[in-house]
Design an enzyme around this catalytic site. Structure first.
Site, PDB file in Angstrom:
ATOM      1  N   LEU A 155      48.108  35.973  39.916  1.00 56.79           N
ATOM      2  CA  LEU A 155      47.022  35.047  40.187  1.00 56.79           C
ATOM      3  C   LEU A 155      46.008  35.792  41.047  1.00 56.79           C
ATOM      4  O   LEU A 155      46.386  36.640  41.861  1.00 56.79           O
ATOM      5  CB  LEU A 155      47.519  33.801  40.931  1.00 56.79           C
ATOM      6  CG  LEU A 155      48.455  32.846  40.182  1.00 56.79           C
ATOM      7  CD1 LEU A 155      48.906  31.727  41.111  1.00 56.79           C
ATOM      8  CD2 LEU A 155      47.795  32.269  38.938  1.00 56.79           C
ATOM      9  N   ASP A 156      44.724  35.477  40.886  1.00 58.46           N
ATOM     10  CA  ASP A 156      43.710  36.096  41.728  1.00 58.46           C
ATOM     11  C   ASP A 156      43.963  35.752  43.193  1.00 58.46           C
ATOM     12  O   ASP A 156      44.588  34.738  43.511  1.00 58.46           O
ATOM     13  CB  ASP A 156      42.314  35.600  41.330  1.00 58.46           C
ATOM     14  CG  ASP A 156      41.973  35.941  39.891  1.00 58.46           C
ATOM     15  OD1 ASP A 156      42.473  36.958  39.392  1.00 58.46           O
ATOM     16  OD2 ASP A 156      41.208  35.173  39.274  1.00 58.46           O
ATOM     17  N   LYS A 157      43.421  36.573  44.062  1.00 50.56           N
ATOM     18  CA  LYS A 157      43.631  36.390  45.504  1.00 50.56           C
ATOM     19  C   LYS A 157      43.304  34.972  45.966  1.00 50.56           C
ATOM     20  O   LYS A 157      44.032  34.375  46.752  1.00 50.56           O
ATOM     21  CB  LYS A 157      42.768  37.396  46.270  1.00 50.56           C
ATOM     22  CG  LYS A 157      42.869  37.259  47.781  1.00 50.56           C
ATOM     23  CD  LYS A 157      41.923  38.210  48.490  1.00 50.56           C
ATOM     24  CE  LYS A 157      41.979  37.984  49.990  1.00 50.56           C
ATOM     25  NZ  LYS A 157      41.013  38.819  50.720  1.00 50.56           N
TER      26      LYS A 157
END
Length: 302
Positions: free
Chosen positions: A138-140
């Site tokens: 997942l993106d940050k």
């Protein structure tokens, strides 16, 4: 080595300040680390050495070379996260906001992998020393549900399931603008942006097919709360597709509006649900990860 090119489309700020914000989601480099990269020639402007104080102009091309040596190894760190499900083969967790999934050059600590190594004894080795157990990311700034493999057998089977779209993923997002239809399908191929290598875009050039189903949950004065089910797993898929239909995700630094950079929480995108058959036992699992408090607070505010 990761090579990034960025074309500046408006007169902007100092180079070091711009890159600190631009690389925040993926790498979380400190400003001082970026200044060292500029001084060492890893960051160029129009293929020319420059200084941190350089003020960016329209048409400038920033070239960044990021070395990510595999000999780096992640160390255990006591970083809290919620475990939603766990057995001998897999772990399902709730990834907090503002947390990078795995270490990279200039960002060797403070990641989900560091947290996993502290809390979990056994993790698959397929991802190497920097990505133990990591099957997908997942993106940050994206919160929510993630699967982690605890052994190589589970890892291989999960990877195969992901490639065959056998893991049902549902997300919640707050987007700009009021979406009129109650539901829709965005069927548009995604590939690397031709001038900004950090971004993805809808394109027919060197792209892969991508499908995102969305459904309106609630409309606000200037925003919409939606759920999204993705049929493919392309990089930044929901963020790119929602921007493509002119409803970018609220708080998305790369694809939304400049004023969104001021939002403290980051992007309002949450991985809400996973449905899949257990890779080893074949038992059907349906797991839900409730929205974080800040997400619910924003809904109340809107």
């Amino acid at each position: 080595m990761n090579h990034i090119e960025i074309k500046i489309d408006y007169d902007s700020e100092r180079l070091d300040k711009y890159l600190t914000n631009y690389l925040k989601q993926e790498y979380n480099f400190s400003r001082s680390y970026i200044q060292k990269m500029i001084d060492s020639g890893e960051i160029l402007i129009n293929n020319t050495f420059t200084t941190s104080k350089y003020n960016l102009l329209v048409g400038d091309i920033i070239t960044i070379n990021i070395n990510e040596p595999e000999e780096m190894s992640a160390k255990p760190e006591n970083i809290d996260f919620e475990i939603l499900y766990q057995d001998n083969d897999i772990l399902v967790l709730n990834k907090p906001n503002n947390l990078v999934v795995h270490p990279a050059a200039g960002n060797p600590s403070g990641t989900l992998v560091n947290a996993l190594l502290y809390k979990i004894k056994d993790l698959s080795s397929i991802g190497g020393v920097l990505r133990p157990g990591i099957v997908h990311r997942l993106d940050k700034m994206t919160t929510g549900i993630m699967i982690v493999a605890k052994n190589d057998n589970a890892h291989k089977k999960l990877t195969d399931m992901l490639s065959k779209n056998e893991i049902h993923k549902e997300y919640y997002a707050i987007v700009h603008g009021v979406i009129e239809p109650n539901a829709g399908l965005i069927d548009a191929p995604i590939g690397r942006h031709k001038t900004d290598r950090k971004k993805m875009t809808v394109t027919d050039i060197n792209s892969k097919h991508a499908k995102t189903n969305f459904k309106v949950i609630q409309r606000f004065e200037k925003h919409t709360l939606i759920s999204c089910v993705i049929e493919t797993g392309r990089t930044h898929q929901i963020r790119v597709h929602m921007n493509y239909i002119k409803h970018p995700v609220l708080g998305d630094y790369l694809y939304s509006y400049r004023e969104d950079q001021k939002l403290e929480f980051g992007q309002y995108l949450h991985a809400y649900k996973l449905e899949f058959n257990h890779p080893i036992t074949n038992k059907k699992l349906e797991l839900i990860c409730e929205l974080p408090k800040e997400f619910n607070d924003k809904i109340k505010e809107l």
